[in-house]
Design a protein around this motif. Structure first.
Motif, PDB file in Angstrom:
ATOM      1  N   ILE A 254       0.854  -1.193   0.000  1.00  0.00           N
ATOM      2  CA  ILE A 254       0.000   0.000   0.000  1.00  0.00           C
ATOM      3  C   ILE A 254       0.889   1.243   0.000  1.00  0.00           C
ATOM      4  O   ILE A 254       1.755   1.387   0.866  1.00  0.00           O
ATOM      5  N   PRO A 255       0.718   2.169  -0.939  1.00  0.00           N
ATOM      6  CA  PRO A 255       1.565   3.372  -0.985  1.00  0.00           C
ATOM      7  C   PRO A 255       1.435   4.209   0.284  1.00  0.00           C
ATOM      8  O   PRO A 255       0.327   4.470   0.767  1.00  0.00           O
ATOM      9  N   ALA A 256       2.558   4.655   0.806  1.00  0.00           N
ATOM     10  CA  ALA A 256       2.546   5.496   2.013  1.00  0.00           C
ATOM     11  C   ALA A 256       1.918   6.856   1.746  1.00  0.00           C
ATOM     12  O   ALA A 256       1.431   7.520   2.678  1.00  0.00           O
ATOM     13  N   ASP A 257       1.893   7.279   0.472  1.00  0.00           N
ATOM     14  CA  ASP A 257       1.316   8.584   0.137  1.00  0.00           C
ATOM     15  C   ASP A 257      -0.164   8.654   0.511  1.00  0.00           C
ATOM     16  O   ASP A 257      -0.672   9.732   0.859  1.00  0.00           O
ATOM     17  N   LEU A 258      -0.859   7.518   0.436  1.00  0.00           N
ATOM     18  CA  LEU A 258      -2.286   7.521   0.767  1.00  0.00           C
ATOM     19  C   LEU A 258      -2.507   7.874   2.232  1.00  0.00           C
ATOM     20  O   LEU A 258      -3.412   8.635   2.575  1.00  0.00           O
ATOM     21  N   TYR A 259      -1.672   7.304   3.092  1.00  0.00           N
ATOM     22  CA  TYR A 259      -1.802   7.597   4.523  1.00  0.00           C
ATOM     23  C   TYR A 259      -1.408   9.047   4.820  1.00  0.00           C
ATOM     24  O   TYR A 259      -2.035   9.707   5.660  1.00  0.00           O
ATOM     25  N   GLU A 260      -0.372   9.550   4.143  1.00  0.00           N
ATOM     26  CA  GLU A 260       0.059  10.923   4.373  1.00  0.00           C
ATOM     27  C   GLU A 260      -1.017  11.913   3.919  1.00  0.00           C
ATOM     28  O   GLU A 260      -1.303  12.891   4.618  1.00  0.00           O
ATOM     29  N   ALA A 261      -1.629  11.630   2.772  1.00  0.00           N
ATOM     30  CA  ALA A 261      -2.678  12.528   2.276  1.00  0.00           C
ATOM     31  C   ALA A 261      -3.905  12.498   3.181  1.00  0.00           C
ATOM     32  O   ALA A 261      -4.510  13.543   3.454  1.00  0.00           O
ATOM     33  N   SER A 262      -4.268  11.313   3.658  1.00  0.00           N
ATOM     34  CA  SER A 262      -5.433  11.217   4.540  1.00  0.00           C
ATOM     35  C   SER A 262      -5.159  11.884   5.885  1.00  0.00           C
ATOM     36  O   SER A 262      -6.064  12.462   6.497  1.00  0.00           O
ATOM     37  N   ALA A 263      -3.912  11.797   6.348  1.00  0.00           N
ATOM     38  CA  ALA A 263      -3.565  12.457   7.613  1.00  0.00           C
ATOM     39  C   ALA A 263      -3.684  13.967   7.480  1.00  0.00           C
ATOM     40  O   ALA A 263      -4.123  14.656   8.413  1.00  0.00           O
ATOM     41  N   LEU A 264      -3.313  14.506   6.319  1.00  0.00           N
ATOM     42  CA  LEU A 264      -3.455  15.945   6.090  1.00  0.00           C
ATOM     43  C   LEU A 264      -4.918  16.368   6.066  1.00  0.00           C
ATOM     44  O   LEU A 264      -5.253  17.510   6.416  1.00  0.00           O
ATOM     45  N   ASP A 265      -5.785  15.451   5.658  1.00  0.00           N
ATOM     46  CA  ASP A 265      -7.216  15.741   5.639  1.00  0.00           C
ATOM     47  C   ASP A 265      -7.871  15.528   6.996  1.00  0.00           C
ATOM     48  O   ASP A 265      -9.096  15.682   7.132  1.00  0.00           O
TER      49      ASP A 265
ATOM     50  N   ALA B 297      -7.712  12.549   8.872  1.00  0.00           N
ATOM     51  CA  ALA B 297      -8.104  11.168   9.170  1.00  0.00           C
ATOM     52  C   ALA B 297      -7.180  10.578  10.225  1.00  0.00           C
ATOM     53  O   ALA B 297      -5.961  10.678  10.127  1.00  0.00           O
ATOM     54  N   GLY B 298      -7.775   9.965  11.233  1.00  0.00           N
ATOM     55  CA  GLY B 298      -7.012   9.312  12.280  1.00  0.00           C
ATOM     56  C   GLY B 298      -6.700   7.877  11.920  1.00  0.00           C
ATOM     57  O   GLY B 298      -7.085   7.380  10.853  1.00  0.00           O
ATOM     58  N   PRO B 299      -6.009   7.159  12.819  1.00  0.00           N
ATOM     59  CA  PRO B 299      -5.631   5.766  12.526  1.00  0.00           C
ATOM     60  C   PRO B 299      -6.825   4.862  12.232  1.00  0.00           C
ATOM     61  O   PRO B 299      -6.761   4.029  11.321  1.00  0.00           O
ATOM     62  N   TRP B 300      -7.913   4.999  13.016  1.00  0.00           N
ATOM     63  CA  TRP B 300      -9.061   4.117  12.796  1.00  0.00           C
ATOM     64  C   TRP B 300      -9.747   4.403  11.468  1.00  0.00           C
ATOM     65  O   TRP B 300     -10.184   3.481  10.788  1.00  0.00           O
ATOM     66  N   LYS B 301      -9.855   5.680  11.112  1.00  0.00           N
ATOM     67  CA  LYS B 301     -10.479   6.013   9.831  1.00  0.00           C
ATOM     68  C   LYS B 301      -9.599   5.568   8.669  1.00  0.00           C
ATOM     69  O   LYS B 301     -10.101   5.123   7.631  1.00  0.00           O
ATOM     70  N   GLN B 302      -8.282   5.670   8.821  1.00  0.00           N
ATOM     71  CA  GLN B 302      -7.373   5.165   7.788  1.00  0.00           C
ATOM     72  C   GLN B 302      -7.515   3.663   7.625  1.00  0.00           C
ATOM     73  O   GLN B 302      -7.484   3.140   6.507  1.00  0.00           O
ATOM     74  N   MET B 303      -7.677   2.978   8.771  1.00  0.00           N
ATOM     75  CA  MET B 303      -7.864   1.529   8.709  1.00  0.00           C
ATOM     76  C   MET B 303      -9.140   1.179   7.951  1.00  0.00           C
ATOM     77  O   MET B 303      -9.159   0.264   7.117  1.00  0.00           O
ATOM     78  N   LYS B 304     -10.216   1.925   8.235  1.00  0.00           N
ATOM     79  CA  LYS B 304     -11.513   1.633   7.626  1.00  0.00           C
ATOM     80  C   LYS B 304     -11.572   2.030   6.163  1.00  0.00           C
ATOM     81  O   LYS B 304     -12.136   1.289   5.338  1.00  0.00           O
ATOM     82  N   MET B 305     -10.996   3.156   5.796  1.00  0.00           N
ATOM     83  CA  MET B 305     -11.160   3.706   4.453  1.00  0.00           C
ATOM     84  C   MET B 305     -10.030   3.351   3.500  1.00  0.00           C
ATOM     85  O   MET B 305     -10.209   3.419   2.274  1.00  0.00           O
ATOM     86  N   ILE B 306      -8.865   2.983   4.034  1.00  0.00           N
ATOM     87  CA  ILE B 306      -7.712   2.711   3.159  1.00  0.00           C
ATOM     88  C   ILE B 306      -7.241   1.276   3.306  1.00  0.00           C
ATOM     89  O   ILE B 306      -7.224   0.509   2.332  1.00  0.00           O
ATOM     90  N   THR B 307      -6.851   0.900   4.527  1.00  0.00           N
ATOM     91  CA  THR B 307      -6.193  -0.394   4.722  1.00  0.00           C
ATOM     92  C   THR B 307      -7.095  -1.573   4.372  1.00  0.00           C
ATOM     93  O   THR B 307      -6.734  -2.421   3.544  1.00  0.00           O
TER      94      THR B 307
END
Length: 305
Positions: free
Chosen positions: A198-209, A211-221
């Motif tokens: 999974i590209p790290a850029d997705l997590y970095e972009a979501s963090a800027l928006d 998104a917390g760890p749980w939302k990243q888990m639900k929407m990306i991971t």
């Protein structure tokens, strides 16, 4: 040269869009494939066909035999012992698949995080995969039969003062625990490979928006790991349907026949002279396993589409 009204330019497809000519398999490839094909035919395909053939006979595994038609299949569907082994195998496999994949996924998330010693920890967690299942079963048998009851008696914890291996209502739980413990490493490696892809850029972009760890888990991971989860579910479910070694080492199908799997029931035919009867059981079990695998693969393809 100018084009007249009767001349038209010839369109040529770009090099990247030209159809690739089909290549015939090289003779060298077929030569190296031949030994594997022969081994598969002699060790898997031929015995399977012979087993289906003898399921329509009264053979005891040797000597003379006669055709009996569907008699073995009719008897099998009215045999409570066979039906109980089918139910236990399917129930045990479903529960263990969930336990294995949940634990493996959580471990994979932790072992791909930015923590110290994550590489040595990965090596430690895959150790159970390289240990023989029967050895694992004997070690846990000692723990469940001796160590755990002794510890429970020392602290006065009544429910575990007696071995759960002797309890018909709890013996299955020990099999689930040990089987999942031995199967987690394989699922863990597949999950780690998926998480690292999974590209790290997705997590970095979501963090800027925000998104917390749980939302990243639900929407990306989880959405991007759906394919890996499906692969693990299919692999583990297939392996658990054929469970034999760990059950033999832990409970030997007991207490009574409460933890007897289909594989154990089939192997018993070689000892009791019910060879043809158990070949009928094996044939039906193969068809059930095949049907489950086809359904799982179709569900995965629908998700991909």
């Amino acid at each position: 040269m100018t084009l007249t009204s009767t001349e038209a330019p010839t369109a040529t497809a770009p090099a990247g869009l030209r159809p690739t000519p089909k290549r015939r398999p090289d003779a060298t490839h077929l030569f190296f494939l031949l030994p594997t094909l022969i081994a598969f035919t002699l060790c898997i395909a031929l015995p399977a066909v012979m087993g289906v053939f003898f399921s329509f006979t009264n053979s005891v595994g040797y000597g003379e035999w006669d055709f009996v038609g569907l008699a073995n299949y009719q008897l099998m569907f009215t045999d409570p012992a066979i039906m109980a082994s089918f139910w236990f195998t399917l129930w045990f496999s479903a529960v263990t698949v969930v336990a294995t994949n949940v634990v493996a996924f959580l471990l994979a998330v932790g072992l791909t995080a930015q923590i110290r010693a994550r590489v040595p920890l990965r090596a430690i967690f895959v150790i159970p995969m390289v240990v023989s299942p029967i050895i694992i079963a004997f070690v846990f048998h000692f723990l469940f039969a001796k160590t755990l009851p002794t510890a429970a008696q020392a602290v006065g914890f009544g429910p575990l003062e007696e071995s759960i291996l002797a309890n018909p209502d709890l013996a299955w739980l020990s099999i689930v625990i040990v089987t999942a413990w031995q199967a987690v490493p394989q699922a863990l490696l597949i999950f780690i490979a998926g998480l690292l892809a999974i590209p790290a850029d997705l997590y970095e972009a979501s963090a800027l928006d925000g998104a917390g760890p749980w939302k990243q888990m639900k929407m990306i991971t989880i959405p991007l790991m759906a394919g890996y989860i499906g692969i693990n579910v299919i692999i583990t479910f297939k392996n658990f349907l054929n469970a034999y070694d760990i059950i033999v080492g832990l409970t030997d199908g007991g207490p009574g026949t409460s933890t007897r799997s289909v594989a154990m029931t089939i192997f018993s035919g070689f000892e009791t002279g019910d060879y043809a009867y158990q070949m009928a059981t094996a044939t039906i079990f193969f068809l059930i396993t095949l049907a489950i695998a086809v359904v799982q693969l179709r569900l995965m393809r629908r998700k991909d589409q």
